[in-house]
Design an enzyme around this catalytic site. Sequence first.
Site, PDB file in Angstrom:
ATOM      1  N   SER A  41     -10.181  -0.314   6.733  1.00  0.00           N
ATOM      2  CA  SER A  41      -9.573  -0.181   5.409  1.00  0.00           C
ATOM      3  C   SER A  41      -8.894  -1.423   4.845  1.00  0.00           C
ATOM      4  O   SER A  41      -8.533  -1.430   3.671  1.00  0.00           O
ATOM      5  CB  SER A  41      -8.565   0.963   5.414  1.00  0.00           C
ATOM      6  OG  SER A  41      -9.245   2.158   5.241  1.00  0.00           O
ATOM      7  N   SER A  54      -9.847   2.099   2.580  1.00  0.00           N
ATOM      8  CA  SER A  54      -8.938   2.832   1.729  1.00  0.00           C
ATOM      9  C   SER A  54      -7.911   1.946   1.023  1.00  0.00           C
ATOM     10  O   SER A  54      -7.339   2.363   0.023  1.00  0.00           O
ATOM     11  CB  SER A  54      -8.191   3.890   2.546  1.00  0.00           C
ATOM     12  OG  SER A  54      -7.363   3.282   3.521  1.00  0.00           O
ATOM     13  N   LYS A  77       0.848  -1.203   0.000  1.00  0.00           N
ATOM     14  CA  LYS A  77       0.000   0.000   0.000  1.00  0.00           C
ATOM     15  C   LYS A  77       0.877   1.243   0.000  1.00  0.00           C
ATOM     16  O   LYS A  77       1.915   1.280   0.662  1.00  0.00           O
ATOM     17  CB  LYS A  77      -0.929  -0.020   1.217  1.00  0.00           C
ATOM     18  CG  LYS A  77      -1.968   1.100   1.236  1.00  0.00           C
ATOM     19  CD  LYS A  77      -2.923   0.966   2.414  1.00  0.00           C
ATOM     20  CE  LYS A  77      -3.964   2.076   2.423  1.00  0.00           C
ATOM     21  NZ  LYS A  77      -4.892   1.949   3.576  1.00  0.00           N
TER      22      LYS A  77
HETATM   23  N1  GLN Z   1     -13.255   4.476   5.810  1.00  0.00           N
HETATM   24  C1  GLN Z   1     -12.727   4.883   7.073  1.00  0.00           C
HETATM   25  C2  GLN Z   1     -12.297   6.328   6.995  1.00  0.00           C
HETATM   26  O1  GLN Z   1     -12.525   6.920   6.000  1.00  0.00           O
HETATM   27  C3  GLN Z   1     -11.603   3.999   7.465  1.00  0.00           C
HETATM   28  C4  GLN Z   1     -10.346   4.294   6.758  1.00  0.00           C
HETATM   29  C5  GLN Z   1      -9.202   3.430   7.190  1.00  0.00           C
HETATM   30  O2  GLN Z   1      -9.368   2.395   7.834  1.00  0.00           O
HETATM   31  N2  GLN Z   1      -8.012   3.885   6.866  1.00  0.00           N
HETATM   32  O3  GLN Z   1     -11.762   6.870   7.898  1.00  0.00           O
END
Ligand code: GLN
Length: 454
Positions: free
Chosen positions: A158, A134, A58
Amino acid sequence: ISVTDLVEESYKRIEEVDEEVQAFITLNKEAAKQKAAELDQERGNADAKLFGLPIGVKDNIVTKGLRTTAGSQFLSNFEEPLYDATVVNKLNDAKSVTIGKLNMDEFAMGSSNENSSYAAARNPWNTDYVPGGSSGGSAVAVAAGEVPYSLGSDTGGSIRQPAAYCGVVGLKPTYGRVSRFGLIAFASSLDQIGPITRNVEDNAFLLETIAGHDKMDSTSANVEVPKYTESLTGDVKGLKIAVPKEYLAEGVSTEVKEAVQAALKEYEKMGATWEEVSLPHSKYALSTYYLLSSSEASANLARFDGVRYGKRAEDAETMLDMFKRSRAEGFGDEVKRRIMLGTFALSSGYYDAYYKKAQQVRTLIKNDFEKVFEDYDVIIGPTTPTPAFKVGDKVDDPMTMYANDILTIPVNLAGVPGISIPCGFSGDGLPIGLQIIGKHFDEGTVYRAAHAFE
Ligand code: GLN
């Protein structure tokens, strides 16, 4: 098969499909091929756990000499980081080959990949749909067969949510299980790096490689790393499963409920038992998470000032002007939204009402989990309320986008481990994810339960 062949195969597949699915932001082609050639000279060695295996990383995990953008234009020119994240060091020690850097929502803020400031990744099962976020690119690359293994990060879901949407296996480890050194911080008290793979065994194997105490991360735990692969016995007789009623409540689609209920029947057949329980503070998890994570983000992202990292606005008149313009130009809308919310929540006069209150509620949420784990081995429910949604469906409505994370977020607030594994398909042919949550540092039982079902 040689490492060179394996690596070539990976790039061939990327060439075939990546234009459509956009899993990668940056490829590491030349260096990867050179490393493959070196490994072929050396041949396999028994200590190298991942000898020659292609891996995607990532793009918020720092890789020495390989561009690291965190999905942001702010870091589009961060071409040559000077060091490797601890997890990348561990991958290198295990002699895997880094194929490239994977697409993501900017600074890991998002649930659909549509907040990537590069082309948004698409769901390989149907490219009209989002892959989740994400770590969308990390799930897509594995689901589309571009790499067998990838790393993601999970602050509020995410890893698990994109794994669910793309029909692959993704684990968020216990907070402190994996070093965060070299992970570009979003919300430091919630962030964890974890593996995304095609099956549970690979996942356990990859976690064994990246987990462990690290003196470079004071929040990494000094707890021995078990051989997770040894817990994959196939035996779940007597396993006590808790099913929170809040996780099968309204908002969860019928298809998802049915898939989870069918999974529970499977567990019964294998000799496990399950009972309904309650995690009564679940309803506060979303607001608690968005307050705390945005507060931490506002502090963490203060370092992007145009001086030390990445972009600097041109022709600034004063220093303040340079800070302001660099941030205005470098950050996307969602990142700005979170910084504003977080800065507000931390400001004097509001701190007690918002940040402090949210910390207190976080403790209540954690206690809910601990109470259930006094009597049960794992908690099982859906990973997400629905399967993947269509590209463009939620992007203009942050609140419905946030609501999507309702089932994954409590796990980060409690710091416990959680996995998503495939458990069926919707009528539209999109994968559905089953979430299995365990006690602190009990990834072994989570993997055992996941493996038996798979
Ligand atoms: N979708 C969640 C957010 O926007 C989680 C994101 C994540 O786990 N990095 O914060």
